[in-house]
Design a protein around this motif. Structure first.
Motif, PDB file in Angstrom:
ATOM      1  N   VAL A  15       0.851  -1.184   0.000  1.00  0.00           N
ATOM      2  CA  VAL A  15       0.000   0.000   0.000  1.00  0.00           C
ATOM      3  C   VAL A  15       0.886   1.233   0.000  1.00  0.00           C
ATOM      4  O   VAL A  15       2.081   1.162   0.296  1.00  0.00           O
ATOM      5  N   ASP A  16       0.288   2.378  -0.318  1.00  0.00           N
ATOM      6  CA  ASP A  16       1.058   3.609  -0.222  1.00  0.00           C
ATOM      7  C   ASP A  16       1.216   3.969   1.251  1.00  0.00           C
ATOM      8  O   ASP A  16       0.371   3.611   2.091  1.00  0.00           O
ATOM      9  N   PRO A  17       2.291   4.659   1.623  1.00  0.00           N
ATOM     10  CA  PRO A  17       2.543   4.959   3.034  1.00  0.00           C
ATOM     11  C   PRO A  17       1.405   5.694   3.722  1.00  0.00           C
ATOM     12  O   PRO A  17       1.161   5.489   4.909  1.00  0.00           O
ATOM     13  N   ARG A  18       0.694   6.554   3.001  1.00  0.00           N
ATOM     14  CA  ARG A  18      -0.391   7.309   3.620  1.00  0.00           C
ATOM     15  C   ARG A  18      -1.505   6.386   4.109  1.00  0.00           C
ATOM     16  O   ARG A  18      -2.098   6.617   5.173  1.00  0.00           O
ATOM     17  N   THR A  19      -1.804   5.314   3.370  1.00  0.00           N
ATOM     18  CA  THR A  19      -2.848   4.375   3.791  1.00  0.00           C
ATOM     19  C   THR A  19      -2.483   3.740   5.126  1.00  0.00           C
ATOM     20  O   THR A  19      -3.323   3.630   6.032  1.00  0.00           O
ATOM     21  N   LEU A  20      -1.224   3.317   5.271  1.00  0.00           N
ATOM     22  CA  LEU A  20      -0.800   2.707   6.529  1.00  0.00           C
ATOM     23  C   LEU A  20      -0.699   3.759   7.631  1.00  0.00           C
ATOM     24  O   LEU A  20      -1.072   3.496   8.783  1.00  0.00           O
ATOM     25  N   GLU A  21      -0.221   4.934   7.290  1.00  0.00           N
ATOM     26  CA  GLU A  21      -0.112   5.995   8.295  1.00  0.00           C
ATOM     27  C   GLU A  21      -1.472   6.324   8.899  1.00  0.00           C
ATOM     28  O   GLU A  21      -1.589   6.548  10.111  1.00  0.00           O
ATOM     29  N   LEU A  22      -2.520   6.362   8.071  1.00  0.00           N
ATOM     30  CA  LEU A  22      -3.858   6.628   8.582  1.00  0.00           C
ATOM     31  C   LEU A  22      -4.272   5.610   9.632  1.00  0.00           C
ATOM     32  O   LEU A  22      -4.852   5.953  10.666  1.00  0.00           O
ATOM     33  N   TYR A  64       5.035   2.211  18.303  1.00  0.00           N
ATOM     34  CA  TYR A  64       4.615   1.808  16.958  1.00  0.00           C
ATOM     35  C   TYR A  64       4.327   0.310  16.925  1.00  0.00           C
ATOM     36  O   TYR A  64       3.333  -0.132  16.319  1.00  0.00           O
ATOM     37  N   ALA A  65       5.151  -0.470  17.592  1.00  0.00           N
ATOM     38  CA  ALA A  65       4.951  -1.920  17.608  1.00  0.00           C
ATOM     39  C   ALA A  65       3.628  -2.294  18.268  1.00  0.00           C
ATOM     40  O   ALA A  65       3.021  -3.309  17.920  1.00  0.00           O
ATOM     41  N   ALA A  66       3.152  -1.454  19.201  1.00  0.00           N
ATOM     42  CA  ALA A  66       1.920  -1.756  19.917  1.00  0.00           C
ATOM     43  C   ALA A  66       0.692  -1.640  19.024  1.00  0.00           C
ATOM     44  O   ALA A  66      -0.350  -2.249  19.320  1.00  0.00           O
ATOM     45  N   VAL A  67       0.767  -0.850  17.961  1.00  0.00           N
ATOM     46  CA  VAL A  67      -0.384  -0.689  17.059  1.00  0.00           C
ATOM     47  C   VAL A  67      -0.092  -1.212  15.658  1.00  0.00           C
ATOM     48  O   VAL A  67      -0.962  -1.163  14.780  1.00  0.00           O
ATOM     49  N   ARG A  68       1.094  -1.720  15.450  1.00  0.00           N
ATOM     50  CA  ARG A  68       1.530  -2.127  14.109  1.00  0.00           C
ATOM     51  C   ARG A  68       0.663  -3.237  13.531  1.00  0.00           C
ATOM     52  O   ARG A  68       0.261  -3.183  12.357  1.00  0.00           O
ATOM     53  N   THR A  69       0.350  -4.259  14.323  1.00  0.00           N
ATOM     54  CA  THR A  69      -0.414  -5.384  13.800  1.00  0.00           C
ATOM     55  C   THR A  69      -1.783  -4.940  13.309  1.00  0.00           C
ATOM     56  O   THR A  69      -2.206  -5.287  12.191  1.00  0.00           O
ATOM     57  N   GLN A  70      -2.494  -4.171  14.131  1.00  0.00           N
ATOM     58  CA  GLN A  70      -3.827  -3.717  13.740  1.00  0.00           C
ATOM     59  C   GLN A  70      -3.760  -2.852  12.486  1.00  0.00           C
ATOM     60  O   GLN A  70      -4.583  -2.997  11.566  1.00  0.00           O
ATOM     61  N   ALA A  71      -2.771  -1.961  12.434  1.00  0.00           N
ATOM     62  CA  ALA A  71      -2.644  -1.073  11.279  1.00  0.00           C
ATOM     63  C   ALA A  71      -2.320  -1.862  10.015  1.00  0.00           C
ATOM     64  O   ALA A  71      -2.874  -1.602   8.938  1.00  0.00           O
ATOM     65  N   LEU A  72      -1.439  -2.838  10.121  1.00  0.00           N
ATOM     66  CA  LEU A  72      -1.066  -3.645   8.953  1.00  0.00           C
ATOM     67  C   LEU A  72      -2.226  -4.479   8.453  1.00  0.00           C
ATOM     68  O   LEU A  72      -2.452  -4.592   7.239  1.00  0.00           O
ATOM     69  N   ALA A 110      -3.809  -3.961   4.787  1.00  0.00           N
ATOM     70  CA  ALA A 110      -3.779  -5.062   3.827  1.00  0.00           C
ATOM     71  C   ALA A 110      -5.180  -5.363   3.299  1.00  0.00           C
ATOM     72  O   ALA A 110      -5.362  -5.646   2.105  1.00  0.00           O
ATOM     73  N   GLU A 111      -6.178  -5.299   4.174  1.00  0.00           N
ATOM     74  CA  GLU A 111      -7.559  -5.528   3.732  1.00  0.00           C
ATOM     75  C   GLU A 111      -8.006  -4.445   2.752  1.00  0.00           C
ATOM     76  O   GLU A 111      -8.686  -4.729   1.765  1.00  0.00           O
ATOM     77  N   ILE A 112      -7.611  -3.211   3.022  1.00  0.00           N
ATOM     78  CA  ILE A 112      -7.949  -2.118   2.107  1.00  0.00           C
ATOM     79  C   ILE A 112      -7.279  -2.334   0.756  1.00  0.00           C
ATOM     80  O   ILE A 112      -7.877  -2.098  -0.302  1.00  0.00           O
ATOM     81  N   ARG A 113      -6.023  -2.778   0.767  1.00  0.00           N
ATOM     82  CA  ARG A 113      -5.309  -3.005  -0.497  1.00  0.00           C
ATOM     83  C   ARG A 113      -6.035  -4.018  -1.370  1.00  0.00           C
ATOM     84  O   ARG A 113      -6.204  -3.816  -2.578  1.00  0.00           O
ATOM     85  N   VAL A 114      -6.498  -5.116  -0.782  1.00  0.00           N
ATOM     86  CA  VAL A 114      -7.222  -6.132  -1.551  1.00  0.00           C
ATOM     87  C   VAL A 114      -8.487  -5.525  -2.162  1.00  0.00           C
ATOM     88  O   VAL A 114      -8.798  -5.742  -3.337  1.00  0.00           O
ATOM     89  N   LEU A 147     -13.108  -0.055   1.557  1.00  0.00           N
ATOM     90  CA  LEU A 147     -12.096   0.846   1.010  1.00  0.00           C
ATOM     91  C   LEU A 147     -11.824   2.058   1.885  1.00  0.00           C
ATOM     92  O   LEU A 147     -10.689   2.515   1.962  1.00  0.00           O
ATOM     93  N   HIS A 148     -12.841   2.616   2.492  1.00  0.00           N
ATOM     94  CA  HIS A 148     -12.671   3.801   3.313  1.00  0.00           C
ATOM     95  C   HIS A 148     -11.834   3.467   4.541  1.00  0.00           C
ATOM     96  O   HIS A 148     -11.930   2.369   5.081  1.00  0.00           O
ATOM     97  N   TYR A 149     -11.024   4.418   5.001  1.00  0.00           N
ATOM     98  CA  TYR A 149     -10.103   4.134   6.103  1.00  0.00           C
ATOM     99  C   TYR A 149     -10.817   3.755   7.393  1.00  0.00           C
ATOM    100  O   TYR A 149     -10.285   3.015   8.221  1.00  0.00           O
ATOM    101  N   LEU A 150     -12.077   4.213   7.590  1.00  0.00           N
ATOM    102  CA  LEU A 150     -12.825   3.835   8.787  1.00  0.00           C
ATOM    103  C   LEU A 150     -13.338   2.403   8.720  1.00  0.00           C
ATOM    104  O   LEU A 150     -13.597   1.783   9.753  1.00  0.00           O
ATOM    105  N   ARG A 151     -13.539   1.885   7.509  1.00  0.00           N
ATOM    106  CA  ARG A 151     -14.003   0.514   7.298  1.00  0.00           C
ATOM    107  C   ARG A 151     -15.259   0.221   8.130  1.00  0.00           C
ATOM    108  O   ARG A 151     -15.378  -0.825   8.774  1.00  0.00           O
TER     109      ARG A 151
END
Length: 487
Positions: free
Chosen positions: A21-28, A51-59, A63-67, A120-124
């Motif tokens: 994904v583009d960095p902005r998608t993950l940053e959001l 960052y590690a504490a929220v990394r899994t949820q963000a990833l 990834a779901e948004i990318r698909v 697709l929306h960042y709030l999902r």
């Protein structure tokens, strides 16, 4: 927040490349999940630990948004944007090779709106009270390049602030722009063009005087597209961040048993755009600085308006009977509960349609009349033995569930063949006197329904009702029915 994001930007960029994904998608997603941590967790110790504490949820969410984006880009025909250098205000596409194309503005089908909001929306998270959806489309595309969703304004504090500023904001005449989305790589001015076209369409339909929206500075938004489309900031308002047991974000409307945020976060900025000339003129002289909505006011969740249908009013019974006739024309095996498909029930009966009919009615009552209906699943029993009990059924209740005078509305009372009438519209206490008992196994608010299995079938019903051209005027628009009704 900004200092933290700058510190972990290299980590975000590296992880975004891994996920695709583009960095902005993950940053959001990182920003969205940081309020689950305490201030001390973010400000003390290395930034990488927080960052590690929220990394899994963000990833996971990125990834779901990318698909979802891969499929949406294909269905939106985004390859036709290659070489586009400019998009004019008349929606003409100008390409580097001199060729010309054109975009189409129009209504977005329910299945496509569900896809954008839920995937697709960042709030999902889908807004169950969406009544209008618009977008810009390329030729022959099934999905929009840009997407806007509108809901009725159902929060009193928004109307109160606008009225206090001298901007007339009447219940039922204010829409909220709840979701804004554009596919990656679309020209930068497409969003403001989409908003402008949507405002023109809303004005032509005469359904609103004002449009309200918000942007979230904590997520890195600055409201530029809204300002370019004529929106004016008028207030700041608190935001609620909640998280489930796995640490994933849930919106305020969808959260039930959730863990609240631990981090103090900045307010959203509320903006408004006049649809009518009077509203635009009043907004132009709105007093500065911005008004502040106190958190205690925000937390009260007072509805913008609340009313109940009166079973003693013949006009209401005629209205509900009309709803039943409208839905009956759209019912099909696609909208029926699976257990009833192929059971040989009478054509046009409510058999197997109770769930979708009740969801449709709940949304209609909320959108048109400011009601707060509850979707009920349970059983109907008849103490007189005049007809067989209905062990699996759905209906709508309006009023306090503890109040015996709450209103029961059942548009498919002919779920069983022996039922004497298709529509039940009465107070619970009056039905008890008649020997009829509606017993819910559970109740759900409108905001909770997108997570219910009935929601996909409801989207199909909504699309079919619109196809007949007799649905809610805000839902109608061009339909492409040579594709599945849900996605």
């Amino acid at each position: 927040m900004e200092a933290f994001v700058r510190a972990v930007t290299p980590r975000i960029a590296a992880d975004a490349a891994i996920v695709g994904v583009d960095p902005r998608t993950l940053e959001l997603q990182v920003r969205l999940h940081l309020p689950a941590l305490s201030r001390a967790a973010i400000t003390t110790g290395p930034a990488g630990r927080a960052y590690a504490a929220v990394r899994t949820q963000a990833l996971v969410r990125a990834a779901e948004i990318r698909v979802g984006l891969e499929d949406a880009a294909f269905d939106a025909h985004t390859s036709l944007l290659l070489g586009v250098e400019k998009v004019r205000r008349d929606l003409t596409l100008l390409r580097a090779d001199g060729s010309v194309g054109r975009l189409r503005f129009g209504a977005v089908d329910p299945w496509a709106g569900h896809r954008v909001q839920a995937r697709l929306h960042y709030l999902r998270c889908e807004r169950a009270d969406t009544i209008m959806q618009f977008g810009l489309f390329l030729r022959g595309a099934r999905m929009p390049l840009t997407y806007l969703a509108f809901s009725p304004c159902d929060r009193r504090y928004m109307l109160d602030v606008l009225n206090a500023l001298g901007v007339p904001a009447r219940p039922g005449r204010v829409l909220v722009l709840t979701r804004v989305h554009g596919l990656p790589g679309v020209p930068g001015n497409l969003m403001s063009l989409t908003i402008g076209r949507a405002v023109r369409e809303i004005k032509a339909r005469g359904v609103a005087d004002l449009i309200v929206t918000a942007f979230n500075p904590m997520l890195g938004f600055n409201g530029a597209s809204f300002r370019a489309a004529g929106f004016t900031a008028f207030a700041s308002c608190p935001v609620t961040y909640s998280y489930d047991a796995a640490g994933f974000f849930h919106t305020r409307r969808s959260a039930t048993a959730a863990t609240p945020q631990r981090l103090t976060t900045p307010d959203n900025i509320l903006m408004a755009r006049g649809v009518t000339r009077t509203a635009r003129r009043r907004l132009a002289v709105t007093v500065r600085p911005l008004r502040t909505v106190p958190r205690e006011t925000y937390e009260r969740r007072e509805p913008a308006r609340f009313c109940e249908p009166d079973p003693g009013d013949p006009a209401w019974l005629r209205r509900l009977t009309g709803y039943r006739d409208l839905l009956q024309d759209a019912w099909s095996t696609q909208t029926a509960a699976p257990r009833y498909v192929g059971d040989g029930g009478p054509q046009g009966s409510g058999r197997g349609q109770c769930g979708v009919a009740s969801v449709w009615l709940a949304r209609r009552l909320h959108a048109d009349h400011g009601m707060v209906p509850l979707y009920c699943v349970g059983s109907v029993t008849f103490t007189t033995g005049a007809q067989p009990d209905v062990p699996h059924h759905c209906w709508i209740e309006v009023g306090d569930p503890r109040d015996s005078r709450r209103v029961i509305i059942d548009l498919t009372a002919d779920q069983e063949a022996d039922s004497p009438k298709p529509v039940v519209f009465a107070r619970y206490s009056d039905l008890i006197v008649q020997g009829i008992r509606y017993t819910p196994l559970f109740r759900q608010r409108l905001d909770e329904l997108p997570a219910n299995r009935v929601w996909r079938r409801f989207l199909t019903l909504s699309d079919l009702v619109d196809r007949h051209g007799t649905g809610h005027p805000a839902d109608t628009g061009r339909r492409d029915h040579d594709r599945p009704a849900t996605a």
